[in-house]
Design a protein around this motif. Structure first.
Motif, mmCIF file in Angstrom:
data_model
loop_
_atom_site.group_PDB
_atom_site.id
_atom_site.type_symbol
_atom_site.label_atom_id
_atom_site.label_comp_id
_atom_site.label_asym_id
_atom_site.label_seq_id
_atom_site.Cartn_x
_atom_site.Cartn_y
_atom_site.Cartn_z
ATOM 1 N N UNK A 1 -28.290 7.909 -40.708
ATOM 2 C CA UNK A 1 -29.294 8.930 -41.014
ATOM 3 C C UNK A 1 -29.211 9.345 -42.480
ATOM 4 N N UNK A 2 -27.989 9.540 -42.968
ATOM 5 C CA UNK A 2 -27.816 9.922 -44.375
ATOM 6 C C UNK A 2 -28.350 8.836 -45.302
ATOM 7 N N UNK A 3 -28.136 7.574 -44.920
ATOM 8 C CA UNK A 3 -28.657 6.473 -45.737
ATOM 9 C C UNK A 3 -30.180 6.506 -45.756
ATOM 10 N N UNK B 1 -31.349 16.445 -40.696
ATOM 11 C CA UNK B 1 -30.451 15.488 -40.038
ATOM 12 C C UNK B 1 -30.638 15.537 -38.530
ATOM 13 N N UNK B 2 -30.717 16.745 -37.988
ATOM 14 C CA UNK B 2 -30.782 16.894 -36.538
ATOM 15 C C UNK B 2 -32.103 16.410 -35.959
ATOM 16 N N UNK B 3 -33.109 16.277 -36.816
ATOM 17 C CA UNK B 3 -34.406 15.798 -36.340
ATOM 18 C C UNK B 3 -34.387 14.310 -36.022
ATOM 19 N N UNK B 4 -33.363 13.606 -36.520
ATOM 20 C CA UNK B 4 -33.308 12.152 -36.305
ATOM 21 C C UNK B 4 -32.347 11.823 -35.171
ATOM 22 N N UNK B 5 -32.654 10.789 -34.375
ATOM 23 C CA UNK B 5 -31.809 10.469 -33.221
ATOM 24 C C UNK B 5 -30.365 10.203 -33.622
ATOM 25 N N UNK B 6 -29.444 10.885 -32.972
ATOM 26 C CA UNK B 6 -28.028 10.726 -33.289
ATOM 27 C C UNK B 6 -27.520 11.804 -34.220
ATOM 28 N N UNK B 7 -28.436 12.566 -34.812
ATOM 29 C CA UNK B 7 -28.039 13.588 -35.771
ATOM 30 C C UNK B 7 -27.761 14.937 -35.136
ATOM 31 N N UNK B 8 -28.319 15.152 -33.949
ATOM 32 C CA UNK B 8 -28.214 16.484 -33.343
ATOM 33 C C UNK B 8 -26.782 16.819 -32.958
ATOM 34 N N UNK C 1 -15.262 12.936 -41.692
ATOM 35 C CA UNK C 1 -15.071 14.323 -41.256
ATOM 36 C C UNK C 1 -15.600 15.291 -42.318
ATOM 37 N N UNK C 2 -15.211 15.020 -43.571
ATOM 38 C CA UNK C 2 -15.616 15.863 -44.687
ATOM 39 C C UNK C 2 -17.135 15.849 -44.855
ATOM 40 N N UNK C 3 -17.714 14.667 -44.704
ATOM 41 C CA UNK C 3 -19.154 14.520 -44.873
ATOM 42 C C UNK C 3 -19.898 15.360 -43.841
ATOM 43 N N UNK C 4 -19.385 15.381 -42.599
ATOM 44 C CA UNK C 4 -20.014 16.196 -41.565
ATOM 45 C C UNK C 4 -19.925 17.676 -41.941
ATOM 46 N N UNK D 1 -19.883 12.896 -30.462
ATOM 47 C CA UNK D 1 -20.767 12.759 -31.627
ATOM 48 C C UNK D 1 -20.817 11.287 -32.015
ATOM 49 N N UNK D 2 -21.919 10.899 -32.653
ATOM 50 C CA UNK D 2 -22.043 9.509 -33.109
ATOM 51 C C UNK D 2 -22.024 9.475 -34.639
ATOM 52 N N UNK D 3 -20.835 9.525 -35.223
ATOM 53 C CA UNK D 3 -20.769 9.549 -36.688
ATOM 54 C C UNK D 3 -21.440 8.334 -37.335
#
Lengths: 103, 183
Positions: B88-90, B10-17, B43-46, B80-82
């Motif tokens: 990213x998850x999609x 996740x963190x490798x993609x822009x907005x995920x870090x 919140x839970x998903x994070x 953060x940019x949820x």
């Protein structure tokens, strides 16, 4: 008279027709000249970028490349298109890398 | 993908870090217009993503219900940019070939992508036709009154307009796919 290159967005030719017409009319009244970006393509917004990240950035980049050639600033009334194009513009210098040109 | 953890992915993609900064305040969930329809709130998903629950997160319908309203992103006290996180998850779910049975959104998005490759721009009628054919054609009938009103106002062009540079665009798209689809 201010000149901008104009990115309408796909919906403006269909369901958002009225939105486009009012944006153009308002610009005219404000002394802003809008020239539609030649052969623009989809901006790669949410339904695209949510699924295929690199593809969406790449298709948006084509628009930016076309706009760059005009030498004018790019405007768009669609908030999703604006976000997609702006985000691509920000990310491309950061993540862009040289690779062999497309065949 | 190798030994990369879900969080690293996740963190490798822009907005995920940004998700490592989350304090679980729930402002994102409180702002979310679709949180009540989600299997797990933003919140839970994070929290689940940080705990490495890859399968549970990717098979949840949560990210598919993100409306991209960006209210969470505007309000997050940690910057953060949820919304980006949901996208990213999609992307990860799509690359893994996962979809969830709870929502038709993945089908809709995939139809969108195909439509762009064909025309260069979205042809709304063609796009929706493709979507209804793949899901439930009878639901299209329920839209006929709206369709009639749009048609009368000239807001429903039936013929697709292809851009001149379709060849160029397809080369760009195919190249992105060949590169693996990710940055």
């Amino acid at each position: 008279m201010r000149y901008y290159v104009y990115y309408p967005g796909c919906s403006q030719e269909a369901t958002a027709l009225a939105y486009g017409q009012s944006a153009e009319a308002a610009s005219k009244a404000l002394g802003i000249e809008l020239a539609e970006l030649e052969d623009w393509n989809c901006c790669g917004s949410t339904p695209y970028g949510s699924l295929k990240e690199l593809e969406a950035l790449s298709v948006a980049a084509r628009n930016l490349a076309l706009a760059e050639k005009t030498g004018l600033d790019l405007v768009t009334p669609c908030n999703s298109c604006y976000l997609a194009l702006n985000r691509t513009n920000t990310l491309t210098p950061r993540h862009g890398r040289r690779s062999p040109p497309c065949p | 993908m190798g030994a990369k953890s879900f969080l690293e992915e996740i963190q490798a993609m822009p907005g995920g870090e940004g998700i490592r900064l989350c304090i679980q305040c729930g402002t994102c969930t409180g702002s979310c217009p679709n949180a009540n329809r989600m299997d797990h709130s933003p919140r839970e998903t994070i929290a689940m993503a940080r705990a490495g629950l890859r399968e549970e997160v990717l098979s949840s319908n949560a990210m598919w219900f993100c409306a991209s309203c960006y209210l969470c992103t505007v309000r997050c006290p940690r910057g953060i940019k949820p919304t980006d996180f949901m996208h990213i998850l999609e992307c990860i779910a799509d690359r893994a070939g996962l979809s969830t049975k709870h929502t038709r959104t993945p089908v809709m998005y995939r139809t969108f992508v195909d439509n762009i490759r064909n025309n260069g721009r979205i042809h709304e009628v063609g796009f929706m036709r493709g979507f209804y054919f793949k899901t439930n054609l009878f639901r299209a009938l329920g839209m006929r009154s709206l369709a009639w009103k749009l048609w009368r106002k000239g807001r429903m062009p039936l013929r697709a307009k292809k851009i001149k540079g379709t060849g160029q665009l397809r080369a760009i798209i195919d190249k992105a796919r060949a590169l693996g689809g990710a940055l």
